[in-house]
Design an enzyme around this catalytic site. Structure first.
Site, mmCIF file in Angstrom:
data_model
loop_
_atom_site.group_PDB
_atom_site.id
_atom_site.type_symbol
_atom_site.label_atom_id
_atom_site.label_comp_id
_atom_site.label_asym_id
_atom_site.label_seq_id
_atom_site.Cartn_x
_atom_site.Cartn_y
_atom_site.Cartn_z
ATOM 1 N N SER A 271 0.966 -1.358 0.381
ATOM 2 C CA SER A 271 0.321 0.332 0.077
ATOM 3 C C SER A 271 0.886 1.598 0.093
ATOM 4 O O SER A 271 0.372 2.803 -0.645
ATOM 5 C CB SER A 271 -0.859 -0.669 1.205
ATOM 6 O OG SER A 271 -1.635 -1.055 0.952
ATOM 7 N N HIS B 275 2.159 3.695 5.039
ATOM 8 C CA HIS B 275 0.876 4.843 4.193
ATOM 9 C C HIS B 275 1.952 5.873 3.819
ATOM 10 O O HIS B 275 1.917 6.733 2.855
ATOM 11 C CB HIS B 275 -0.176 4.859 4.521
ATOM 12 C CG HIS B 275 -1.148 2.880 4.534
ATOM 13 N ND1 HIS B 275 -2.352 3.357 4.373
ATOM 14 C CD2 HIS B 275 -0.589 2.229 3.716
ATOM 15 C CE1 HIS B 275 -2.888 1.826 3.974
ATOM 16 N NE2 HIS B 275 -1.529 0.988 3.768
#
Length: 228
Positions: free
Chosen positions: A132, A178
């Site tokens: 991610s 992230h």
């Protein structure tokens, strides 16, 4: 073909990256059935003891490849499904705007940035999957590009806010990956889209080199903390 022309696929790198992610996911599922835990061999972990092998593992133990392999690693269908939909949506416009080589550099550096921040801030024995981070890097780059082109920023800002809220409110998410990917993606894209025309290549290479050096520095500092 007679009378026709061959054109380059504008989504080639996006498709290759998507294929790599899916291939690794299929390999993970296959090895789970055979009893060989591929996830534990490829995930991002600082320093820990692998109970199945009774030996030290992790980036600080010299397994530097984990910083990169974790960028292509998923373990759940929902996880890879969301990330690949995001890649398919965000990737092609960025690939078209930046070009294949720059887009590839952006993706990989964002993923490595997410892994590096996870390595720096997470517990040393906490494993994580960093795919991610690269996706958040594309999101950050999209925001920078839209700002540069003076497009309406509301859609991407809403999407960014929702993803950040999900990052910090949903349990068991490596927020470091992230945030690291987002910051690196935005930084690399800023250097690319704001480079003066006469020095564009130099600025692009310099931006990527500086970001890579910063990533290496973070990894080096954390390694010294864990093994020094």
């Amino acid at each position: 073909m007679a009378g026709g022309t061959l054109t380059a696929d504008p989504k080639l790198i996006t498709k290759i990256l998507l294929g790599l992610n899916v291939a690794v996911f299929v390999a993970v599922l296959a090895t789970q059935q055979s009893g060989f835990d591929l996830v534990n061999r490829l995930d991002m972990i600082g320093l820990a003891v692998d109970p199945s092998r009774y030996q030290l593992v992790g980036v600080a133990h010299g397994e530097w490849y984990r910083l990169l392999t974790a960028v292509f690693l998923h373990q759940e269908i929902a996880h890879i499904g969301f990330n690949m939909l995001s890649l398919w949506w965000l990737g092609p416009p960025l690939e078209a705007a930046l070009g294949r080589l720059r887009f590839t550099a952006l993706y990989l550096l964002a993923g490595l940035g997410g892994s590096a921040l996870t390595f720096l801030l997470s517990a040393q024995n906490q494993p994580s999957l960093g795919a991610s981070g690269a996706i958040f890097g594309l999101l950050g780059a999209t925001a920078v590009l839209m700002r540069r082109l003076r497009y309406d920023m509301k859609p991407v800002l809403i999407l960014l806010a929702l993803n950040l809220a999900f990052t910090f409110l949903w349990p068991n998410i490596a927020w470091q990956a992230h945030v690291g990917g987002l910051v690196v993606g935005a930084a690399v894209a800023f250097g690319m889209v704001h480079a003066p025309r006469e020095r564009r290549t130099l600025v692009h290479v310099g931006t990527c080199a500086l970001v890579l050096l910063a990533i290496v520095a973070l990894v080096w500092v954390r390694t010294l903390q864990l093994v020094g």
